[in-house]
Scaffold this motif. Structure first.
Motif, PDB file in Angstrom:
ATOM      1  N   ALA A  21      37.629  41.112  39.338  1.00 48.69           N
ATOM      2  CA  ALA A  21      38.928  40.606  38.856  1.00 48.69           C
ATOM      3  C   ALA A  21      39.457  41.491  37.731  1.00 48.69           C
ATOM      4  CB  ALA A  21      38.784  39.173  38.374  1.00 48.69           C
ATOM      5  N   LYS A  27      40.702  50.952  45.768  1.00 48.94           N
ATOM      6  CA  LYS A  27      41.754  49.938  45.796  1.00 48.94           C
ATOM      7  C   LYS A  27      41.461  48.901  46.872  1.00 48.94           C
ATOM      8  CE  LYS A  27      44.392  52.122  42.772  1.00 48.94           C
ATOM      9  NZ  LYS A  27      44.666  51.573  41.424  1.00 48.94           N
ATOM     10  N   VAL A  28      41.713  47.631  46.545  1.00 52.64           N
ATOM     11  CA  VAL A  28      41.572  46.562  47.524  1.00 52.64           C
ATOM     12  C   VAL A  28      42.682  46.670  48.566  1.00 52.64           C
ATOM     13  CG1 VAL A  28      41.786  44.064  47.855  1.00 52.64           C
ATOM     14  CG2 VAL A  28      40.418  44.961  45.967  1.00 52.64           C
ATOM     15  N   LYS A  46      47.396  39.695  38.479  1.00 55.39           N
ATOM     16  CA  LYS A  46      47.178  40.148  39.848  1.00 55.39           C
ATOM     17  C   LYS A  46      46.065  39.313  40.439  1.00 55.39           C
ATOM     18  CE  LYS A  46      46.714  44.260  42.726  1.00 55.39           C
ATOM     19  NZ  LYS A  46      46.687  45.743  42.738  1.00 55.39           N
ATOM     20  N   LEU A  99      35.236  45.232  45.394  1.00 55.79           N
ATOM     21  CA  LEU A  99      35.759  46.182  44.411  1.00 55.79           C
ATOM     22  C   LEU A  99      34.736  46.450  43.308  1.00 55.79           C
ATOM     23  CD1 LEU A  99      38.198  47.851  43.464  1.00 55.79           C
ATOM     24  CD2 LEU A  99      38.998  45.827  42.232  1.00 55.79           C
ATOM     25  N   ALA A 121      43.420  38.377  43.759  1.00 55.62           N
ATOM     26  CA  ALA A 121      42.768  38.850  44.973  1.00 55.62           C
ATOM     27  C   ALA A 121      41.681  37.855  45.353  1.00 55.62           C
ATOM     28  CB  ALA A 121      42.168  40.245  44.796  1.00 55.62           C
ATOM     29  N   ASN A 137      37.166  40.132  48.059  1.00 54.75           N
ATOM     30  CA  ASN A 137      37.729  41.442  47.737  1.00 54.75           C
ATOM     31  C   ASN A 137      37.283  41.894  46.352  1.00 54.75           C
ATOM     32  OD1 ASN A 137      39.213  42.000  50.099  1.00 54.75           O
ATOM     33  ND2 ASN A 137      40.863  40.644  49.450  1.00 54.75           N
ATOM     34  N   CYS A 138      37.220  40.952  45.427  1.00 55.56           N
ATOM     35  CA  CYS A 138      36.765  41.293  44.073  1.00 55.56           C
ATOM     36  C   CYS A 138      35.293  41.686  44.077  1.00 55.56           C
ATOM     37  CB  CYS A 138      37.019  40.127  43.125  1.00 55.56           C
ATOM     38  SG  CYS A 138      38.785  39.864  42.774  1.00 55.56           S
ATOM     39  N   LEU A 166      40.931  44.752  38.933  1.00 54.75           N
ATOM     40  CA  LEU A 166      42.205  44.730  39.662  1.00 54.75           C
ATOM     41  C   LEU A 166      43.318  45.410  38.869  1.00 54.75           C
ATOM     42  CD1 LEU A 166      42.203  41.078  41.091  1.00 54.75           C
ATOM     43  CD2 LEU A 166      41.907  43.202  42.373  1.00 54.75           C
ATOM     44  N   GLY A 169      43.532  40.042  35.723  1.00 52.54           N
ATOM     45  CA  GLY A 169      43.189  39.993  37.135  1.00 52.54           C
ATOM     46  C   GLY A 169      42.454  38.702  37.447  1.00 52.54           C
TER      47      GLY A 169
END
Length: 299
Positions: free
Chosen positions: A296, A151-152, A106, A116, A108, A112-113, A299, A66
């Motif tokens: 990360a 989930k993002v 993946k 999360l 993001a 967002n990380c 993810l 991630g």
């Protein structure tokens, strides 16, 4: 199972490996300089070098990775956009990373990380029933990330959570995004410092402005903090009206200002579409600068 994550920052690249079988315990963390001034291809080579170092340390290769990125992968073009590490913009980073690392990856946005990681490993652990978590970044810029049921939510255009580029002040300061008066141009740290400097003729850091306000010795410092609190209330109320999260976590340097959680919280009540009532917990983060790399990995 080992969860591998990489936080791709402007000055450093960090890799962390978590143990999903042991309460997400950190197995290892390693960093290398990004050296972004040497270009996109060099950044890719630094990532590969870091993964090789960690793989040698653990005696195994990752099966997937991630990445927390400084921008976002456009779902339509599969190229990067909105990166402050500008050499990444327009590049097919997802494709290039999979090619150089030979594993699924993946990507993001770093905000967002942050959201999360705080939802699953940080502040969210104190609110286990929080199904919808919004992670706010208020620092040099303003950003955010939305996490629903762990989930993002990236969204149709990959810009889910980007509350910093909604217009907050009509006819306000021009923003690099092409609009004017964005949230980022009103309540980010540099925007507040600029407001104070323009009205006082004196250049101070935000902490100094805050100290002068708290001491009651500077009317313009008080006006600057009042501006922060009032516009913060408006901006957060808009988030709440649209998403109504169960938890908001505020990261970034401006988020360290304690008034946001007291007086600022009261300002939200003026604008929320809920008969001037709000019960949403709004809290400081728990993970510090670890949130990006942990997110990360998650993810």
């Amino acid at each position: 199972m080992k969860l591998w994550g990489i936080d791709l920052g402007g000055t450093k690249i960090e890799c962390a490996v978590l143990d999903s079988n042991n309460h997400l315990a950190v197995i290892t963390r390693r960093r290398l300089p990004t050296e972004a001034d040497k270009g996109y291809e060099h950044i890719l080579s630094q990532i590969k070098k870091l993964v090789d170092i960690v793989s040698e340390e653990l005696g195994e290769q990752p099966t997937k990775l991630g990445f927390a990125t400084p921008g976002v992968l456009d779902p339509a073009t599969q190229t990067m956009k909105n990166c402050n590490t500008v050499c990444m913009n327009g590049k097919p980073m997802h494709q290039d990373l999979e090619a150089i690392l030979q594993v699924p990856v993946k990507l993001a946005n770093d905000a967002n990380c942050f959201a999360l990681a705080e939802a699953l490993m940080g502040a969210g652990k104190h609110y286990p029933d929080a199904e919808v978590v919004f992670g706010v970044i208020m620092g040099t810029g303003v950003g955010g990330g939305l996490v629903v049921h762990g989930k993002v939510i990236g969204g149709q255009h990959g810009i889910g959570g980007e509350w910093g580029h909604n217009i907050l002040e009509e006819n306000g300061e021009p923003c690099y995004c092409g609009k004017a008066g964005c949230v980022e141009k009103v309540i980010a740290g540099p925007a507040l410092e600029k407001y104070y400097a323009e009205h006082s003729g004196n250049t101070l850091k935000l902490k100094e402005i805050l100290d002068r306000h708290l001491a009651g010795i500077d009317e313009l410092a008080t006006a600057t903090i009042e501006r922060l609190l009032e516009y913060y209330g408006r901006a957060i109320s808009t988030l709440t009206n649209v998403i109504d999260p169960n938890l908001i976590v505020i990261g970034g340097g401006v988020g360290n200002i304690d008034l946001l959680y007291t007086e600022g919280y009261e300002r939200i009540k003026k604008y929320i579409f809920n008969d001037k009532k709000i019960t949403t917990p709004i809290v400081k983060p728990v993970l510090g600068d670890s949130a990006g790399v942990f997110g990360a990995a998650l993810l």
